[in-house]
Structures are given as structure tokens and as C-alpha cells.
Write an enzyme that holds these catalytic residues in place. Structure first.
Site, mmCIF file in Angstrom:
data_model
loop_
_atom_site.group_PDB
_atom_site.id
_atom_site.type_symbol
_atom_site.label_atom_id
_atom_site.label_comp_id
_atom_site.label_asym_id
_atom_site.label_seq_id
_atom_site.Cartn_x
_atom_site.Cartn_y
_atom_site.Cartn_z
ATOM 1 N N ASP A 231 0.835 -1.213 0.000
ATOM 2 C CA ASP A 231 0.000 0.000 0.000
ATOM 3 C C ASP A 231 0.866 1.259 0.000
ATOM 4 O O ASP A 231 0.555 2.242 0.673
ATOM 5 C CB ASP A 231 -0.926 0.035 1.218
ATOM 6 C CG ASP A 231 -1.746 -1.223 1.377
ATOM 7 O OD1 ASP A 231 -2.148 -1.791 0.344
ATOM 8 O OD2 ASP A 231 -1.998 -1.651 2.516
ATOM 9 N N GLU A 429 -11.534 -0.057 -3.662
ATOM 10 C CA GLU A 429 -10.783 0.545 -2.557
ATOM 11 C C GLU A 429 -9.646 1.392 -3.126
ATOM 12 O O GLU A 429 -9.547 1.621 -4.330
ATOM 13 C CB GLU A 429 -10.210 -0.544 -1.650
ATOM 14 C CG GLU A 429 -9.314 -1.546 -2.375
ATOM 15 C CD GLU A 429 -8.891 -2.703 -1.489
ATOM 16 O OE1 GLU A 429 -9.407 -2.816 -0.365
ATOM 17 O OE2 GLU A 429 -8.043 -3.496 -1.926
#
Length: 807
Positions: A231, A429
């Protein structure tokens, strides 16, 4: 963040029958499983150190209470007092993660008392374990009489199949969904003392050191090969790129025999990893920020996923704001004095949760990505997860409306107004915004379909497929209708890295020195460890972004080659040893003290777990024409006989220097080696040798010293004189070398060069100023020649006086 579970509705039965042998209230075990090797796994169970190691259960956003010390103790000086409970589960909690084991039996004892005048005459209390997500298990119970200390005393066995990567013990009253309807019955204050959980101590943790070469020399992806990180969020400050990563390494535990780790468990992750680079190839490991958990900067949060960072001047002070997902249910922010901290929490509750206006229908209130516009207005983008079941199936699939945009307050730790819907096609997301040429770009990760998104549906033409990065372009950072969709920015990473590398992705975009870069993750390091079978441990990658004339983005191709190194590495300074272009077999760890390179605010790390045959390397180190004379390392010897060899351009390249690590064992010291033939630009390998089977030493930092420039001998004079009423500056240089040299004479009034000036001969020039007078000034003499076969340039500056002619 990949593979998120839907939050389960929290509910537990009052009976205690699901975890091995459970003892009924008040039952005293005649003989527990305690043996000589057993130990008390609870720290400060008697609260004699105040509330150390204890916090209020925060498994749900609605949990809340006040925890304080009281002198009304069952034994000793202190007990814990719990007041202002908002849920039945809002009680004292201690994290036992890493202490308890599946399949093991434990004895639990504790004392509890309640005194509420309006409360019932007796009340049942539970000792409960939260194993992460929606998994709660009542362990031992007791029915207490009001005003009297009652004793928990029982045993429990954790099922052999239970994941214990998250194991948090807390004390509560029987669960009900609406405790506020009768707070005297459900939410009474209570006191807790003398808590113990006795059982076998866990085995020593498995080594997390990655022994393979995970980032191959010459390749620039993944960014690091000694640990994992996902991420990635790229952030530029003062000429460095910082990457903030979900700490996938936190759950990594390879089997010593097979080298294979169990699959990643996101529920254990409560740290954020930070790395940085000046050149996008050599990355410095700054370690982990303990964000969440009982010892975290924000202990009211349990997880730290998908970080995002920005900076802003607030009340005249530059601050750094690090946002993160507290699991799937909420997001939060901590504040730093620099990109490396120190970090504090200005909040006592999560920033984004079920109370955030406009976010009520968002399933996963996570993946917060900040963006500060050119006018100083800050925004936050967050959300994801299943679409609302109120939508038609095709809309749930194509336009799930599960991501939000909201304005942040000027303080950066609050929100303003109502969150707006981001109607990103096939969104799942990982929302992220950057700005270029007055346009706003929103990128995100697409979903994989299934029941959460309307069942068997097909994306509309041009919409993303599963696990791709789509993007939108808008004129307004708060307006993202589906019509702003621009295409697929990045296909799924498995298209480029093959079997075992699929799954969700998470991206960011940053600008560095006029170029735009795209960050993403892929389990490429995991693949190199285990072949095509991966366990979900991800690694950061970067590719350069290219734009079309109309502002759209050319689709990114993932490669192991990565991006070009933007500048050569500068060696003539003290720099951290945990700066790697490539590495093999080493790990890093924080130590006391501050960083020699980054100062007192930054944590200090060292390279550790160094065995015979391990190595680290730097890419494209520029030693200049004169080269390096020596290299110094700050080391801590752990055994005798260790050495560091400095090699050029390959792990088996020529040795240009050897550093003997012969300092006293266990003590930090500096060791230096002379270098031979080190000039120009080279990859530099530090190879480590010594006795087999033991850790050799630790390394804190390196520093190269430049070779002293030899000088050509020359005698230089300058004077003023008058010729025909005009002022002249006369400069003379005598060659005192034993070979011919070139000499250049330079003044403010002209210059002249001479070639092959013989030994002992002079170069002379009288420069006409064309003026009657001349002020004092200087002349420069540049001498070029050869010493010992090395080309040398020597520069001398000489002063001349003022002069006046005539009158």
C-alpha cells in the site's frame, strides 16, 4: 488493502462452552495445567504500575470507557476502575498477541467488584478473548455480589485451529446490542485486580530475515529485498522521496526448515514501515512506526493499514499528518514534527467512522488518502468494500458508489461538511488524488465481482476488470461523477509478474524533480522466496508515469527494471548502513540514539543478522575523478574474526579494501580501511566474512573519505606597473615541477594560456587595463600536468596591489 473481511456483527452467547474446558462461575479448579515451565502472561496484572499495559477495549468504533487507577484494591496498592462505559464490552484489555498459542491450556484468575447503588444484587462478568475481526470468545465467568470482590478462577483451552496472531483479553458484562436502555443493569462501573493468565510461554519467534536475494542487482523493483511492505504512499520532502507502507513483515514467520511462512494475517498489522531515497534506487530503511495497539501512538486504534501522508503549515508550524486505516471500520491520523517523526496523536477517537456525515453507507471506512490543493485546502479520500444492497445488481457492479471525498479542517485532524460520493466505475478501494496542469486525477483499485457487487455481472465497455487500477479526471476535487472516468491506469500486476502475484493493489502518484511516478505493490519478493506459491506478502514498486497530450495517462507497464536512478549516490558523508540498492541475508533493527545522517528526530537503525557470505550494495556511487582514499564503518563486533570487504561492480568483483572488525565484542567502535583504485562511478558491494554459523557484527553507518588531490608545484607573483601612462597588471608563474606543464593566467583584464612550460621556466603576461589607475585585485593561475601518471590541475590565486600612473 487486499483481502479485507466484512466486519461481522458482534454477538456472543453468554454460555461458556466453545473453547475447550470452561469453568462455570465460582468453580475453583482443583489442579490447573500449571507446570514448572509455565509463566504469567499478563503484565502488571495487579495494577501496581498504574495502568501500564492496559487500555480500554476498542474492538468496535462504539466501544468506549474511562480507565483509571484506584486505591480500593483487593490486594496491593492499586486496582483498575472502569467508568463511563458505552458498550457491555467496554472494559479493561491487555494484548496477549504472541503470548498465547493455539492448542494450549491456560488458567485464568482475577478479582472483580461492582458497587453501583442502582445496580442489581448480583451480576455476571466475563473474561473474554478477541481474536480479531468478529471473533470473540468468553473464557471464564463469575457471578459477583454487589459490593464484594468476586474471583474468576478457571481454565480454558484455545482450539488448535484458532488463529492467535491477534489475541486480546478483556473483562466485560454479558453482551447486549442496546445496553443504553438500562445502563444500571448493563453498564455499571466496576473494579478489576490481580489478573493472571498462567500457561506455557510461547516459543522464540521465528527469524524474519530474508536469506535470498529478493531484489536482483541491476533491477530496481521491488524497492527493497530485506523486508516486505504494501500500500505504498509516495511523499516528497526536501529532495527525498519517502514511502509509507503497511508493514506486511509484521506477520511474516517462515518455517526454519522450509522457509515458507503461513499466509499473511492483516489483523496483526499495527505498524507502518518507512523508507526513503534521494535517487529512487538506493533506499534507506527507517524502521516501523508503532501506530496502533496498546503501545502505539494512537492506542485507541487496533490496526494501521494503507497509510497516506501530507504536510501543512498549521498555526505557523509545519506539520506532517499520517493517515491510516484502523481495520475496515474506521480511519485515523497522527501528527509528526518531520517525515520521520516524532509522532503524536492529537485525537482520542478515530477521524473517519460511522459518525462521519455522508459515510454512513460506506462498508469499509478505510484507505484514507490526503491531498492538499494549491490554495491550501485539504481533502481526504476514503472508503471501499461491498456496494449497498439497495442498488440494482448492475449498478452495484458498475457503479458501487463506495468511496467518498471530504474536506479536512485547517487543523488537518478534523473533517468539515458532508462526504461526497466518488462514483468510480467498478470501484473497490485505494482511492488516491494528485493534481497536474490544473486537473485532478483520482485513481483506485477495482473489485472482483461476486455477491458483494450484485453477483454475476459484466463491466460496461471500457470499465476496469478485476483487480485493476482505474482513474478519473476532474476539474473539481470534490466532484467525481462517472462521466469523469478516463480508463485503466494499471492492469493487474499478475499480468507482468506471473503466477502467484495477483490480488488487489494499492497505488499512489507523486512528482519528483519534474517527473511523475506511480507506486504499486506485488508479492515479487515473496515469489522469489517460495517460487510461484506466495502467501500474500507484498513489496513496493515504482514505475514512471507518461501522459498523452490531452492529459490522459499512458497505461503503466510493471517491470522488475523499475525506474532510472535519478542521480549518482554521494559517498563523501556519513550515511546509514541500512541504505540498500541490493542486499542478501541481512535484517535491520532500531537501537537507542538518533540517526547520524537524519538527526535527533529520526530513529536510528543498524544492519544486523549478518552472517558469513551476506552482503549489501549501493547503486552508482560517484567517487569523482580523484577517487576515495578510505572508508570508515561504525560497527559492533559480536564475535572475533569478522571482516568487511569492499568490492566494485559485482558481489564477486575486485576487493579494493578490507575492514577488519577486530574491536571489543559488544561495543560500538569505528573501523577504517584504506582503499585502492576507487574512482569514477561504480556499484559498491560490502561483503561480510567470518566464522560460520554465528552473527558476525552489526553496522550503524558508513563514511567514505576523498583522496587528497596532489598539487603541481608552482611559484606565482602579480604586480602593477605603468607603461605609457597606463596601468598594467603583470602576472608570472614559474614551473617548479620536474616535467612540462600547461599554465593559464587569468585577470579581470584578460587571460593567456601557455602550453608545455618547461621545468624552471616562466609563463609571463602583462595585461593592459587601458586606465590610468587600477584598484587592488587578484589573478588566477591554473596549472595542468601529470603526477605519477595521474592528470592533475592545481589552481593558485595571487593578489596584486592598486596602482596609479601619471599626474
Amino acid at each position: 488493502m487486499a483481502q479485507r473481511m466484512r466486519r461481522a456483527t458482534r454477538g456472543r452467547v453468554a454460555a461458556i462452552a466453545t473453547v475447550g474446558l470452561m469453568m462455570a462461575a465460582g468453580f475453583v479448579a482443583s489442579s490447573g495445567p500449571v507446570q514448572a515451565a509455565d509463566t504469567n502472561l499478563v503484565v502488571n496484572g495487579g495494577f501496581e504500575d498504574g495502568l501500564a499495559n492496559w487500555f480500554v477495549n476498542n474492538g468496535n468504533a462504539t466501544d468506549g470507557a474511562q480507565l483509571s487507577a484506584t486505591s480500593d484494591a483487593y490486594s496491593g496498592a492499586n486496582a483498575a476502575l472502569v467508568t463511563s462505559r458505552t458498550t457491555t464490552g467496554s472494559g479493561p484489555m491487555q494484548d496477549l498477541s504472541g503470548k498465547v498459542q493455539a492448542g494450549q491450556a491456560y488458567t485464568l484468575t482475577a478479582r472483580i467488584k461492582y458497587e453501583n447503588p442502582s445496580g442489581p444484587a448480583t451480576k455476571q462478568f466475563f473474561a473474554t478473548m478477541h481474536y480479531g475481526g468478529g471473533t470473540y470468545t468468553n473464557l471464564v465467568s463469575v457471578t459477583a455480589t454487589k459490593g464484594q470482590w468476586a474471583q474468576f478462577n478457571g481454565t480454558f483451552t484455545i482450539p488448535s485451529g484458532q488463529s492467535v496472531s491477534t489475541a486480546r483479553l478483556f473483562f466485560e458484562t454479558p453482551w447486549t446490542s442496546t445496553p443504553s436502555t438500562d445502563p444500571d443493569l448493563h453498564l455499571m462501573d466496576f473494579k478489576l485486580d490481580d489478573v493472571s493468565v498462567i500457561g506455557a510461554a510461547p516459543p522464540a519467534p521465528a527469524s524474519k530475515t530474508i536469506e535470498v536475494v529478493g531484489k536482483l542487482p541491476g533491477e530496481h523493483n521491488p524497492l527493497i529485498g530485506h523486508k516486505f511492505g504494501a500500500d505504498g504512499f509516495g511523499f516528497v520532502h526536501d529532495g527525498r522521496v519517502y514511502m509509507y507502507l503497511t508493514n506486511d513483515t509484521q506477520g511474516y514467520a517462515p518455517d526454519p526448515a522450509t522457509g515458507v511462512s503461513p499466509g499473511i494475517n492483516y489483523g496483526t498489522i499495527n505498524q507502518i514501515t518507512v523508507i526513503s531515497s534521494e535517487d529512487l534506487v538506493n533506499w534507506t530503511d527507517h524502521g516501523e512506526i508503532q501506530v496502533a495497539g496498546p503501545n502505539g501512538v494512537a492506542p485507541f486504534t487496533a490496526n494501521s493499514w494503507a497509510p497516506g501522508i501530507t504536510k501543512k503549515v498549521v498555526n505557523g508550524e509545519e506539520k506532517f499528518f499520517l493517515y491510516y486505516a484502523n481495520g475496515g471500520g474506521s480511519s485515523n491520523v497522527i501528527t509528526g514534527a518531520s517525515p520521520l517523526g516524532p509522532w503524536t496523536s492529537e485525537r482520542t477517537s478515530t477521524l473517519i467512522d460511522g459518525r462521519t456525515p455522508g459515510a454512513e453507507a460506506v462498508a469499509w471506512k478505510f484507505d484514507p488518502a490526503p491531498f492538499v490543493d494549491d490554495d491550501g485546502q485539504p481533502y481526504l479520500y476514503f472508503g471501499g468494500g461491498p456496494a449497498s444492497t439497495s442498488m440494482p445488481p448492475a449498478e452495484r457492479f458498475n457503479n458501487p458508489k463506495n468511496i467518498r471525498a471530504i474536506e479536512l479542517g485547517d487543523d488537518m485532524i478534523s473533517t468539515e461538511g458532508t462526504a461526497a460520493v466518488v462514483d468510480a466505475p467498478v470501484a473497490f478501494e485505494a482511492g488516491h488524488v494528485f493534481k497536474r496542469d490544473g486537473k485532478y486525477y483520482f485513481s483506485y483499485s477495482s473489485h472482483f465481482g461476486g455477491n458483494d457487487f450484485g453477483g454475476n455481472q459484466q463491466p460496461l465497455p471500457g470499465y476496469p476488470g478485476g483487480g485493476q487500477i482505474g482513474y478519473m479526471i476532474s476539474d473539481n476535487p470534490m466532484s467525481w461523477p462517472k462521466e469523469t472516468y478516463a480508463g485503466v491506469l494499471f492492469p493487474n500486476q499478475s499480468q507482468f509478474f506471473g503466477s502467484g502475484t495477483g490480488g488487489n493493489n494499492h497505488q499512489s502518484v507523486f512528482e519528483f524533480e519534474g517527473r511523475y511516478y506511480f507506486t504499486y505493490h506485488a508479492p515479487t519478493l515473496n515469489k522469489r522466496i517460495n517460487g510461484n506459491t506466495t502467501q500474500g506478502y507484498r513489496s513496493p514498486h515504482i514505475q514512471e508515469l507518461a501522459f498523452n497530450p490531452d492529459g490522459t495517462i499512458q497505461q503503466v507497464v510493471g517491470t522488475y527494471a523499475g525506474v532510472d536512478q535519478v542521480r549518482n549516490f554521494a559517498p563523501y558523508r556519513v550515511f546509514e548502513a541500512e541504505t540498500f540498492g541490493w542486499s542478501k541475508g541481512v535484517a535491520t533493527a532500531k537501537v537507542d540514539g538518533s540517526s547520524a545522517q537524519f538527526g535527533g528526530a529520526a530513529p536510528n537503525l543498524v544492519v544486523r543478522d549478518i552472517d558469513n557470505g551476506d552482503w549489501t550494495a549501493l547503486s552508482s556511487v560517484d567517487f569523482g575523478d580523484n577517487g576515495a582514499q578510505s572508508v570508515t564503518a561504525r560497527v559492533r563486533a559480536l564475535t572475533s574474526g569478522g571482516q568487511i570487504q569492499v568490492r566494485l561492480d559485482d558481489v564477486a568483483g575486485p576487493v579494493v579494501g578490507t575492514i577488519p572488525v577486530d574491536t571489543p565484542s559488544g561495543q560500538w567502535a569505528e573501523v577504517t580501511a584504506e582503499l585502492d583504485g576507487v574512482s569514477g562511478v561504480h556499484d559498491v558491494y560490502f561483503t561480510f566474512t567470518g566464522p560460520a554459523g554465528v552473527d558476525l557484527f552489526e553496522i550503524d553507518n558508513w563514511a567514505f573519505a576523498a583522496a587528497t588531490q596532489p598539487e603541481l608545484p608552482v611559484t606565482v607573483t602579480a604586480s602593477t606597473r605603468c607603461v605609457g601612462g597606463k596601468a598594467y597588471v603583470a602576472v608570472q608563474a614559474r614551473n617548479d615541477h620536474d616535467a612540462p606543464v600547461g599554465i593559464a593566467l587569468e585577470t579581470a583584464y584578460g587571460q593567456r594560456s601557455f602550453t608545455a612550460v618547461a621545468p624552471g621556466a616562466n609563463a609571463y603576461q602583462s595585461f593592459n587595463t587601458r586606465a590610468v589607475s587600477v584598484p587592488a585585485g587578484s589573478a588566477t593561475v591554473r596549472v595542468t600536468g601529470s603526477i605519477g601518471g595521474q592528470d592533475v590541475t592545481t589552481v593558485r590565486t595571487v593578489q596584486h596591489p592598486a596602482g596609479t600612473c601619471g599626474g
